[in-house]
Scaffold this active site. Structure first.
Site, PDB file in Angstrom:
ATOM      1  N   SER A 255       4.123  -1.613 -11.967  1.00  0.00           N
ATOM      2  CA  SER A 255       2.948  -1.359 -12.808  1.00  0.00           C
ATOM      3  C   SER A 255       2.191  -2.626 -13.213  1.00  0.00           C
ATOM      4  O   SER A 255       1.681  -2.728 -14.335  1.00  0.00           O
ATOM      5  CB  SER A 255       3.335  -0.530 -14.038  1.00  0.00           C
TER       6      SER A 255
ATOM      7  N   GLU B 244      12.007   2.690  -3.135  1.00  0.00           N
ATOM      8  CA  GLU B 244      11.635   3.993  -2.538  1.00  0.00           C
ATOM      9  C   GLU B 244      12.373   4.209  -1.221  1.00  0.00           C
ATOM     10  O   GLU B 244      12.730   5.335  -0.885  1.00  0.00           O
ATOM     11  CB  GLU B 244      10.109   4.073  -2.367  1.00  0.00           C
TER      12      GLU B 244
ATOM     13  N   HIS C 273      12.989  -1.904  -0.583  1.00  0.00           N
ATOM     14  CA  HIS C 273      12.191  -1.339  -1.677  1.00  0.00           C
ATOM     15  C   HIS C 273      12.930  -0.120  -2.235  1.00  0.00           C
ATOM     16  O   HIS C 273      13.550   0.639  -1.490  1.00  0.00           O
ATOM     17  CB  HIS C 273      10.801  -0.944  -1.165  1.00  0.00           C
TER      18      HIS C 273
ATOM     19  N   TRP D 199       0.823  -1.219   0.000  1.00  0.00           N
ATOM     20  CA  TRP D 199       0.000   0.000   0.000  1.00  0.00           C
ATOM     21  C   TRP D 199       0.854   1.265   0.000  1.00  0.00           C
ATOM     22  O   TRP D 199       0.343   2.353  -0.233  1.00  0.00           O
ATOM     23  CB  TRP D 199      -0.897   0.031   1.236  1.00  0.00           C
ATOM     24  N   LYS D 200       2.141   1.141   0.308  1.00  0.00           N
ATOM     25  CA  LYS D 200       2.997   2.321   0.475  1.00  0.00           C
ATOM     26  C   LYS D 200       2.333   3.242   1.516  1.00  0.00           C
ATOM     27  O   LYS D 200       1.733   2.734   2.455  1.00  0.00           O
ATOM     28  CB  LYS D 200       3.252   3.012  -0.868  1.00  0.00           C
TER      29      LYS D 200
ATOM     30  N   GLU E 168      12.049  -5.539  -9.036  1.00  0.00           N
ATOM     31  CA  GLU E 168      11.245  -4.357  -9.360  1.00  0.00           C
ATOM     32  C   GLU E 168      12.121  -3.334 -10.074  1.00  0.00           C
ATOM     33  O   GLU E 168      12.834  -2.554  -9.423  1.00  0.00           O
ATOM     34  CB  GLU E 168      10.694  -3.719  -8.078  1.00  0.00           C
TER      35      GLU E 168
HETATM   36  P1  PGA Z   1       3.410  -0.117  -8.691  1.00  0.00           P
HETATM   37  O1  PGA Z   1       4.412  -0.313  -7.468  1.00  0.00           O
HETATM   38  O2  PGA Z   1       2.634  -1.409  -8.837  1.00  0.00           O
HETATM   39  O3  PGA Z   1       2.512   1.037  -8.292  1.00  0.00           O
HETATM   40  O4  PGA Z   1       4.227   0.174  -9.896  1.00  0.00           O
HETATM   41  C1  PGA Z   1       5.076  -1.526  -7.247  1.00  0.00           C
HETATM   42  C2  PGA Z   1       5.937  -1.429  -6.008  1.00  0.00           C
HETATM   43  O5  PGA Z   1       6.565  -0.383  -5.797  1.00  0.00           O
HETATM   44  O6  PGA Z   1       5.997  -2.371  -5.211  1.00  0.00           O
END
Ligand code: PGA
Length: 248
Positions: free
Chosen positions: A209, A94, A92, A13-14, A164
């Site tokens: 995505s 991010e 991750h 969900w971030k 990813e």
């Molecule tokens: P996304 O993110 O499906 O919105 O591209 C994937 C993730 O960062 O785990």
């Protein structure tokens, strides 16, 4: 040969969602039985206690590499275990970008999770610049090697890896099934060079995505064992459809 690996679909969900979304997920997944797919939801920390279902496991999006003490704002592996987390996302992109998590810190976090019997979902992936330079497999190998050096290859039997590509996260630019398969195969071969049994049993998820419309094609690749889903995991029905796409 048919793969013996159980697919895993994980929702990240971030920094999104609320108690209402937690309730909706429970209702949506409680009403449908999906066999032969492991399902995982990783909400922000405050909602971990709101999520409880026999239909999916829950996981955190991060943990501290430290066991306890003066680390304001951090959450330890024992705390996560206590609230029923079976998995934790580690490394991750991010967090690597926004919080400066290095490969060394990522490896320590993997070790902390393993010591507390929480399954690390180790995220690896290259940036757009590295992809364009052609050196992306080297980059993936380096990210894996730091973890192998600290915890040892046999610990990968208790882990999940998520590939990813950074350029595909939240951009709508999905890697093609062939591009993703190339890297997944490489990851498995890289680990198989050290322990082929562990490599064959390892679940490697694709993230970037993924949506219901492209999931089936990605998940049907021989070395793709499910997905790590960001944006599309915030819509219960869409996420359910992605989980259904992982059924063989
Ligand atoms: P996304 O993110 O499906 O919105 O591209 C994937 C993730 O960062 O785990």
């Amino acid at each position: 040969m048919q793969s013996q690996r159980m697919p895993l679909v994980a929702g990240n969900w971030k920094m999104n969602g609320d108690v209402e979304l937690a309730e909706k997920m429970q209702q949506t997944f409680g009403a449908t039985s999906i066999e032969n797919v492991d399902i995982l939801i990783c909400p922000p920390f405050p909602y971990l206690s709101s999520l409880s279902s026999d239909s999916f496991a829950k996981g955190a999006q991060n943990l501290s590499q430290f066991a306890k003490g003066a680390h304001t704002g951090e959450v330890s592996a024992t705390m996560l275990a206590e609230v029923g987390c079976q998995y934790v996302l580690i490394g991750h992109s991010e967090r690597r970008q926004d919080n400066g998590e290095s490969d060394d810190v990522v490896a320590l976090k993997v070790q902390a999770a393993l010591e507390n019997k929480i399954i690390p979902v180790l995220c690896v992936g290259e940036t757009e610049a590295i992809r364009e330079s052609g050196d992306f497999l080297k980059c993936i190998a380096a990210q894996l090697d730091k973890v192998i050096a600290l915890v040892g290859i046999t610990q990968f039997a208790h882990m999940v890896v998520a590939y990813e590509p950074v350029w595909a996260i939240g951009t709508g630019k999905t890697a093609s099934p062939e591009q993703a398969q190339e890297v997944h195969k490489f990851i498995r071969q890289h680990l198989a060079g050290l322990n082929s049994e562990v490599a064959q049993g390892l679940r490697i998820l694709y993230g970037g995505s993924v949506k219901a419309a492209n999931a089936k094609e990605l998940f049907s690749q021989p070395d793709i064992d499910g997905g790590l889903i960001g944006g599309a995991s915030l819509d219960p029905q869409e996420f359910l459809n992605i989980c259904l796409a992982a059924k063989s």
